[in-house]
Motif scaffolding. Structure first.
Motif, PDB file in Angstrom:
ATOM      1  N   LEU A  78      -1.790   6.776  -6.138  1.00 22.13           N
ATOM      2  CA  LEU A  78      -0.975   7.719  -5.359  1.00 22.13           C
ATOM      3  C   LEU A  78      -1.638   8.062  -4.029  1.00 22.13           C
ATOM      4  CD1 LEU A  78       0.268  10.144  -8.161  1.00 22.13           C
ATOM      5  CD2 LEU A  78       1.633   8.506  -6.861  1.00 22.13           C
ATOM      6  N   VAL A  79      -2.952   8.264  -4.064  1.00 17.21           N
ATOM      7  CA  VAL A  79      -3.686   8.549  -2.830  1.00 17.21           C
ATOM      8  C   VAL A  79      -3.611   7.349  -1.891  1.00 17.21           C
ATOM      9  CG1 VAL A  79      -5.995   8.970  -1.898  1.00 17.21           C
ATOM     10  CG2 VAL A  79      -5.199  10.270  -3.864  1.00 17.21           C
ATOM     11  N   LEU A  80      -3.785   6.147  -2.440  1.00 15.95           N
ATOM     12  CA  LEU A  80      -3.705   4.937  -1.632  1.00 15.95           C
ATOM     13  C   LEU A  80      -2.326   4.803  -0.994  1.00 15.95           C
ATOM     14  CD1 LEU A  80      -4.781   2.239  -0.610  1.00 15.95           C
ATOM     15  CD2 LEU A  80      -4.089   1.232  -2.790  1.00 15.95           C
ATOM     16  N   GLY A  81      -1.289   5.024  -1.762  1.00  9.75           N
ATOM     17  CA  GLY A  81       0.070   4.951  -1.214  1.00  9.75           C
ATOM     18  C   GLY A  81       0.299   5.967  -0.112  1.00  9.75           C
ATOM     19  N   THR A  82      -0.191   7.182  -0.298  1.00  7.09           N
ATOM     20  CA  THR A  82      -0.047   8.217   0.715  1.00  7.09           C
ATOM     21  C   THR A  82      -0.798   7.845   1.987  1.00  7.09           C
ATOM     22  OG1 THR A  82       0.138   9.876  -1.027  1.00  7.09           O
ATOM     23  CG2 THR A  82      -0.357  10.683   1.174  1.00  7.09           C
ATOM     24  N   LEU A  83      -2.011   7.325   1.833  1.00  4.64           N
ATOM     25  CA  LEU A  83      -2.783   6.899   3.000  1.00  4.64           C
ATOM     26  C   LEU A  83      -2.087   5.767   3.744  1.00  4.64           C
ATOM     27  CD1 LEU A  83      -6.428   6.911   1.589  1.00  4.64           C
ATOM     28  CD2 LEU A  83      -5.534   8.377   3.399  1.00  4.64           C
ATOM     29  N   MET A  84      -1.538   4.816   3.000  1.00  5.48           N
ATOM     30  CA  MET A  84      -0.877   3.689   3.633  1.00  5.48           C
ATOM     31  C   MET A  84       0.410   4.122   4.329  1.00  5.48           C
ATOM     32  SD  MET A  84      -1.646   0.623   0.930  1.00  5.48           S
ATOM     33  CE  MET A  84      -0.948  -0.674   1.918  1.00  5.48           C
ATOM     34  N   ASP A  85       1.117   5.081   3.754  1.00  7.82           N
ATOM     35  CA  ASP A  85       2.325   5.591   4.412  1.00  7.82           C
ATOM     36  C   ASP A  85       1.978   6.367   5.676  1.00  7.82           C
ATOM     37  OD1 ASP A  85       4.125   4.506   2.660  1.00  7.82           O
ATOM     38  OD2 ASP A  85       4.363   6.330   1.455  1.00  7.82           O
ATOM     39  N   GLY A  86       0.939   7.185   5.592  1.00  9.16           N
ATOM     40  CA  GLY A  86       0.607   8.050   6.716  1.00  9.16           C
ATOM     41  C   GLY A  86      -0.159   7.370   7.827  1.00  9.16           C
ATOM     42  N   LEU A  87      -1.056   6.448   7.474  1.00  7.84           N
ATOM     43  CA  LEU A  87      -1.942   5.859   8.474  1.00  7.84           C
ATOM     44  C   LEU A  87      -1.641   4.397   8.780  1.00  7.84           C
ATOM     45  CD1 LEU A  87      -5.315   7.293   7.102  1.00  7.84           C
ATOM     46  CD2 LEU A  87      -3.931   8.210   8.963  1.00  7.84           C
ATOM     47  N   GLY A  88      -0.768   3.783   8.038  1.00  8.60           N
ATOM     48  CA  GLY A  88      -0.532   2.347   8.179  1.00  8.60           C
ATOM     49  C   GLY A  88      -1.341   1.611   7.128  1.00  8.60           C
ATOM     50  N   SER A  89      -0.946   0.386   6.856  1.00  8.96           N
ATOM     51  CA  SER A  89      -1.573  -0.331   5.738  1.00  8.96           C
ATOM     52  C   SER A  89      -3.041  -0.642   5.995  1.00  8.96           C
ATOM     53  CB  SER A  89      -0.796  -1.597   5.430  1.00  8.96           C
ATOM     54  OG  SER A  89      -0.806  -2.467   6.547  1.00  8.96           O
ATOM     55  N   SER A  90      -3.394  -1.090   7.188  1.00  9.10           N
ATOM     56  CA  SER A  90      -4.789  -1.465   7.456  1.00  9.10           C
ATOM     57  C   SER A  90      -5.713  -0.264   7.421  1.00  9.10           C
ATOM     58  CB  SER A  90      -4.902  -2.143   8.820  1.00  9.10           C
ATOM     59  OG  SER A  90      -4.159  -3.326   8.834  1.00  9.10           O
ATOM     60  N   VAL A  91      -5.343   0.792   8.117  1.00 11.10           N
ATOM     61  CA  VAL A  91      -6.194   1.984   8.158  1.00 11.10           C
ATOM     62  C   VAL A  91      -6.214   2.670   6.800  1.00 11.10           C
ATOM     63  CG1 VAL A  91      -6.538   4.223   9.275  1.00 11.10           C
ATOM     64  CG2 VAL A  91      -5.746   2.286  10.625  1.00 11.10           C
ATOM     65  N   GLY A  92      -5.100   2.683   6.088  1.00  8.48           N
ATOM     66  CA  GLY A  92      -5.042   3.289   4.763  1.00  8.48           C
ATOM     67  C   GLY A  92      -5.954   2.585   3.784  1.00  8.48           C
ATOM     68  N   MET A  93      -5.935   1.242   3.804  1.00  9.27           N
ATOM     69  CA  MET A  93      -6.810   0.473   2.911  1.00  9.27           C
ATOM     70  C   MET A  93      -8.273   0.662   3.290  1.00  9.27           C
ATOM     71  SD  MET A  93      -5.234  -1.004   0.447  1.00  9.27           S
ATOM     72  CE  MET A  93      -6.332  -2.273  -0.097  1.00  9.27           C
ATOM     73  N   ALA A  94      -8.560   0.699   4.584  1.00  9.34           N
ATOM     74  CA  ALA A  94      -9.939   0.887   5.036  1.00  9.34           C
ATOM     75  C   ALA A  94     -10.461   2.256   4.612  1.00  9.34           C
ATOM     76  CB  ALA A  94     -10.023   0.725   6.546  1.00  9.34           C
ATOM     77  N   THR A  95      -9.636   3.269   4.729  1.00  4.54           N
ATOM     78  CA  THR A  95     -10.035   4.619   4.323  1.00  4.54           C
ATOM     79  C   THR A  95     -10.258   4.678   2.819  1.00  4.54           C
ATOM     80  OG1 THR A  95      -8.728   5.521   6.139  1.00  4.54           O
ATOM     81  CG2 THR A  95      -9.400   7.056   4.435  1.00  4.54           C
ATOM     82  N   TYR A  96      -9.369   4.056   2.063  1.00  5.23           N
ATOM     83  CA  TYR A  96      -9.485   4.043   0.607  1.00  5.23           C
ATOM     84  C   TYR A  96     -10.736   3.282   0.170  1.00  5.23           C
ATOM     85  CZ  TYR A  96      -7.815   3.824  -4.230  1.00  5.23           C
ATOM     86  OH  TYR A  96      -7.687   3.949  -5.576  1.00  5.23           O
ATOM     87  N   ALA A  97     -11.065   2.191   0.863  1.00  3.33           N
ATOM     88  CA  ALA A  97     -12.247   1.407   0.535  1.00  3.33           C
ATOM     89  C   ALA A  97     -13.532   2.110   0.956  1.00  3.33           C
ATOM     90  CB  ALA A  97     -12.167   0.039   1.197  1.00  3.33           C
ATOM     91  N   ALA A  98     -13.442   3.028   1.900  1.00 11.79           N
ATOM     92  CA  ALA A  98     -14.635   3.729   2.383  1.00 11.79           C
ATOM     93  C   ALA A  98     -15.189   4.703   1.348  1.00 11.79           C
ATOM     94  CB  ALA A  98     -14.316   4.476   3.676  1.00 11.79           C
ATOM     95  N   VAL A  99     -14.377   5.158   0.429  1.00 12.14           N
ATOM     96  CA  VAL A  99     -14.830   6.140  -0.559  1.00 12.14           C
ATOM     97  C   VAL A  99     -15.921   5.558  -1.472  1.00 12.14           C
ATOM     98  CG1 VAL A  99     -14.116   7.597  -2.496  1.00 12.14           C
ATOM     99  CG2 VAL A  99     -12.697   7.469  -0.434  1.00 12.14           C
ATOM    100  N   PRO A 100     -15.716   4.401  -2.130  1.00  7.62           N
ATOM    101  CA  PRO A 100     -16.812   3.861  -2.942  1.00  7.62           C
ATOM    102  C   PRO A 100     -17.996   3.403  -2.087  1.00  7.62           C
ATOM    103  CG  PRO A 100     -14.853   2.482  -3.143  1.00  7.62           C
ATOM    104  CD  PRO A 100     -14.482   3.660  -2.332  1.00  7.62           C
ATOM    105  N   LEU A 101     -17.729   2.952  -0.865  1.00 11.26           N
ATOM    106  CA  LEU A 101     -18.816   2.574   0.026  1.00 11.26           C
ATOM    107  C   LEU A 101     -19.682   3.777   0.354  1.00 11.26           C
ATOM    108  CD1 LEU A 101     -20.157   0.413   1.797  1.00 11.26           C
ATOM    109  CD2 LEU A 101     -18.597   1.109   3.616  1.00 11.26           C
ATOM    110  N   LEU A 102     -19.060   4.911   0.607  1.00  9.53           N
ATOM    111  CA  LEU A 102     -19.795   6.142   0.879  1.00  9.53           C
ATOM    112  C   LEU A 102     -20.620   6.548  -0.343  1.00  9.53           C
ATOM    113  CD1 LEU A 102     -20.390   8.543   2.754  1.00  9.53           C
ATOM    114  CD2 LEU A 102     -18.367   9.647   1.794  1.00  9.53           C
TER     115      LEU A 102
END
Length: 63
Positions: free
Chosen positions: A11-35
């Motif tokens: 759900l968070v991934l879908g919200t990020l992709m809707d709000g920020l676009g698919s590339s930025v949403g995926m990058a933001t979602y992937a940054a969490v485990p990287l952090l």
């Protein structure tokens, strides 16, 4: 419990992709485990050993 967390993650991934676009949403979602990995690196380099209450130092005999 894991299923609920995975569902919330999607759900968070879908919200990020809707709000920020698919590339930025995926990058933001992937940054969490990287952090999380980056925050764990100091523990790795400190080489501190994590023990539990069950383990006893080598100089004590088990009763």
């Amino acid at each position: 419990m894991q299923s609920a967390l995975i569902g919330i993650g999607y759900l968070v991934l879908g919200t990020l992709m809707d709000g920020l676009g698919s590339s930025v949403g995926m990058a933001t979602y992937a940054a969490v485990p990287l952090l999380a990995c980056l925050l764990w690196l100091p523990v790795l380099f400190r080489r501190s050993r994590v023990t539990t209450e069950i383990e006893k130092p080598a100089d004590q005999k088990a009763s």
